[in-house]
Design a protein around this motif. Structure first.
Motif, short mmCIF file in Angstrom:
data_model
loop_
_atom_site.label_atom_id
_atom_site.label_comp_id
_atom_site.label_asym_id
_atom_site.label_seq_id
_atom_site.Cartn_x
_atom_site.Cartn_y
_atom_site.Cartn_z
N PHE A 1 0.77 11.86 -9.79
CA PHE A 1 -0.08 13.04 -9.75
C PHE A 1 0.71 14.32 -9.56
O PHE A 1 0.42 15.33 -10.20
N ALA A 2 1.70 14.32 -8.70
CA ALA A 2 2.45 15.55 -8.42
C ALA A 2 3.48 15.85 -9.51
O ALA A 2 3.79 17.02 -9.75
N GLY A 3 4.00 14.85 -10.17
CA GLY A 3 5.03 15.08 -11.17
C GLY A 3 4.51 15.28 -12.57
O GLY A 3 5.16 15.91 -13.39
N PHE B 1 0.83 -1.20 0.00
CA PHE B 1 0.00 0.00 0.00
C PHE B 1 0.87 1.26 0.00
O PHE B 1 0.60 2.20 -0.76
N ILE B 2 1.90 1.29 0.83
CA ILE B 2 2.79 2.44 0.89
C ILE B 2 3.49 2.64 -0.45
O ILE B 2 3.65 3.77 -0.92
N LEU B 3 3.92 1.56 -1.08
CA LEU B 3 4.55 1.66 -2.39
C LEU B 3 3.58 2.21 -3.44
O LEU B 3 3.95 3.06 -4.26
N LEU B 4 2.33 1.76 -3.39
CA LEU B 4 1.32 2.28 -4.32
C LEU B 4 1.03 3.76 -4.08
O LEU B 4 0.83 4.53 -5.02
N VAL B 5 1.03 4.17 -2.82
CA VAL B 5 0.84 5.59 -2.50
C VAL B 5 2.01 6.40 -3.05
O VAL B 5 1.82 7.48 -3.62
N LEU B 6 3.22 5.90 -2.89
CA LEU B 6 4.40 6.59 -3.41
C LEU B 6 4.32 6.75 -4.92
O LEU B 6 4.57 7.83 -5.46
N VAL B 7 3.94 5.71 -5.61
CA VAL B 7 3.82 5.78 -7.08
C VAL B 7 2.70 6.73 -7.48
O VAL B 7 2.85 7.53 -8.41
N SER B 8 1.56 6.68 -6.77
CA SER B 8 0.44 7.57 -7.09
C SER B 8 0.80 9.03 -6.87
O SER B 8 0.49 9.89 -7.71
N VAL B 9 1.44 9.32 -5.75
CA VAL B 9 1.85 10.70 -5.48
C VAL B 9 2.83 11.17 -6.55
O VAL B 9 2.74 12.31 -7.03
N THR B 10 3.74 10.31 -6.94
CA THR B 10 4.70 10.67 -7.98
C THR B 10 3.98 10.97 -9.29
O THR B 10 4.28 11.97 -9.95
#
Length: 105
Positions: free
Chosen positions: A88-90, A77-86
């Protein structure tokens, strides 16, 4: 952070374009920088959680442990959040400044 700094970085992007950088290279650079910043934020947040948890348990008279957070599902889940934030923010500053047309000609 990367979205807020994107307008300030427009000069750098202009210089890189003049020197021959491709739009996809610029987009990948923005995505990589966002991933690195998000990764550092995740590491700092996890470190703070490990350090503060004993004080939190004492303050609120709880018995929470880190072992509950170190299972496979939570790490995925944390890895998926990291990828999602990357993503959307990038993607916003990457598409905006690189003038990359992902969904239209």
């Amino acid at each position: 952070m990367s979205t807020a700094q994107s307008t300030q970085r427009s000069k750098e992007v202009g210089v890189r374009k003049v020197l021959g950088s491709e739009k996809r290279q610029l987009f990948r650079q923005f995505m990589a920088e966002t991933f690195i910043v998000s990764g550092f934020a995740l590491l700092i947040g996890a470190s703070m959680s490990f350090l503060i948890l004993p004080y939190f348990n004492t303050l609120f008279d709880l018995e929470l442990s880190i072992n509950g957070l170190l299972n496979t599902n939570f790490l995925i889940f944390i890895l998926l959040v990291l990828v999602s934030v990357t993503l959307f923010a990038g993607s916003y500053p990457g598409v905006l400044l690189a003038e990359l047309h992902l969904f239209w000609p």
